[in-house]
Scaffold this motif. Structure first.
Motif: not given
Ligand code: C5P
Length: 403
Positions: A213, A348, A350, A356, A362, A380
């Motif tokens: 990311q 986010n 996870v 993720t 994501n 991402k």
């Protein structure tokens, strides 16, 4: 004059989608001129490409009539962007190695324009180490890779390797034309990846961050025109093209590198910085029977995001942090925004089920003083692109250029 794409159609079944792609580009005001390889012409006729693009279709490097209409070097530079769709494993390999045995590959070697590729192939061909290494090399050279997508394939197998849908490819191209240059004159700082905190010369404390990311964000900001520094912990990601990359291992080195990259207009802290480090790093490898090895004393690491957000007159104008949470994503994310003193938090989920960590997708919520904006699940890279757009919207036209 509107934007123009040179579309290179190589020999995969997805070439049948090229007429639709040309139509969708035209609907966005983007004109297309086509080169079709010999393989490509087995799947889609040059005549249909010519009818839809409203232009001559080029097929042959050694054609006197084609060369008379437009020389291959001129052709390679006649558009604002070169798009290879579908991009077969074969043409990607040739691009990687600079092989130029036909008109398409010659144009790709001769062009001075940005290049995008939309790979399309069988899942095993896509996952093959040779293709993956070619893709990494192409990305490192600044070539933008669109997809591929996952799903059913013409060969009957299912998996990663389908060409992205024409609408998605057309959106990516349109975004490129709309956004390139929007952050010209801005300076951006991005952190990415994990940190490694040594325990002794061979052992360290780390985490599962892949850096995907953060690296995608640095790449997007650079594509938008920002002068971008990426401070990265150890990852397997290639250095993004057009980005100044500083490789570090520890949180302390990451902080020092960030401070050396100031002043900046934008700071995005996407790194998964270890909260702690060993209080003492053993000078030699700890032995199994060493009493000191069974108890590890930890001390807290500096908080890079909070430090940048509190950097007084050196504070970047827009400071953005990430909040990776496994539950209560929104409330923890918003509390983190207050605690760190940053402007935006990208929160986010996870938890293991989301995939993720290390994955390509994501699902994020952008939390700012104006409230929360929840984005649908996307790649991402798409998150990075959208975040760069929001940053460009927020900053508006550059007022000044930092020295
Ligand atoms: O680990 P934590 O949940 O506090 O991370 C939230 C944000 O803070 C992330 O943007 C991360 O990059 C940043 N961070 C940092 N330095 C630390 C810990 C976290 O920059 N030592």
């Amino acid at each position: 004059m509107g934007n123009r794409v040179l579309l290179i159609v190589s020999g995969g079944i997805a070439a049948v989608k090229c007429p639709d792609l040309i139509r969708r580009l035209a609907a966005r005001g983007i004109a297309t001129r086509c080169i079709v390889t010999r393989g490509g012409a087995e799947f889609v006729t040059p005549l249909s490409l010519a009818a839809l693009s409203g232009d001559k279709v080029y097929t042959d490097l050694f054609s006197l009539t084609d060369e008379a209409a437009m020389g291959h070097i001129e052709l390679s530079r006649s558009a604002d962007l070169v798009l290879v769709a579908p991009a077969t494993a074969d043409i990607l390999a040739k691009m990687t190695h600079g092989i130029a045995g036909d008109l398409a590959t010659t144009a790709l070697l001769a062009t001075d324009k940005p290049v995008m590729v939309a790979p399309a192939m069988n899942v095993r061909m896509w996952e093959h180490a040779a293709t993956q290494s070619n893709i990494r090399a192409l990305k490192a050279r600044g070539i933008h890779v669109i997809g591929p997508a996952e799903g059913d394939m013409a060969c009957g197998e299912t998996g990663m390797g389908r060409m992205s849908e024409p609408a998605d490819i057309a959106d990516t191209v349109e975004n490129y034309f709309q956004n390139s240059g929007r952050l010209l004159g801005r300076r951006a700082l991005v952190t990415s990846g994990p940190t490694f905190e040594p325990i002794d010369p061979v052992r360290y404390i780390a985490n599962r961050s892949s850096g995907k990311q953060g690296h995608a964000i640095a790449e997007a900001l650079a594509r938008f025109g920002a002068t971008t520094t990426l401070v990265s912990g150890p990852t397997r990601q290639p250095d993004p093209a057009g980005v100044h990359v500083i490789h570090v291992e520890t949180a302390a080195a990451m902080l020092a590198a960030c401070e050396s990259a100031l002043p900046a207009d934008i700071a995005v802290c996407a790194a998964a910085v270890s909260d702690w480090r060993a209080a003492d790093i053993a000078p030699g490898k700890l032995k199994k029977n060493d009493a000191a090895a069974t108890t590890l004393t930890l001390v807290e690491n500096p908080d890079i995001l909070a430090t940048l957000a509190g950097a007084g007159n050196r504070r970047p104008g827009l400071v953005i942090g990430f909040a990776a949470e496994t539950d209560n994503v929104l409330s923890y994310g918003s509390a983190k925004r207050d605690a760190k003193g940053c402007d935006w938090i990208v929160a986010n989920d996870v938890s293991a089920a989301t995939g993720t960590f290390g994955g390509d997708d994501n699902t994020v919520h952008l939390i700012s003083a104006d409230g929360t904006d929840s984005w649908p699940k996307m790649s991402k890279m798409a998150v990075a692109e959208r975040l760069a757009m929001r940053i460009a919207d927020h900053l508006g036209a550059p007022e000044r250029t930092l020295q």
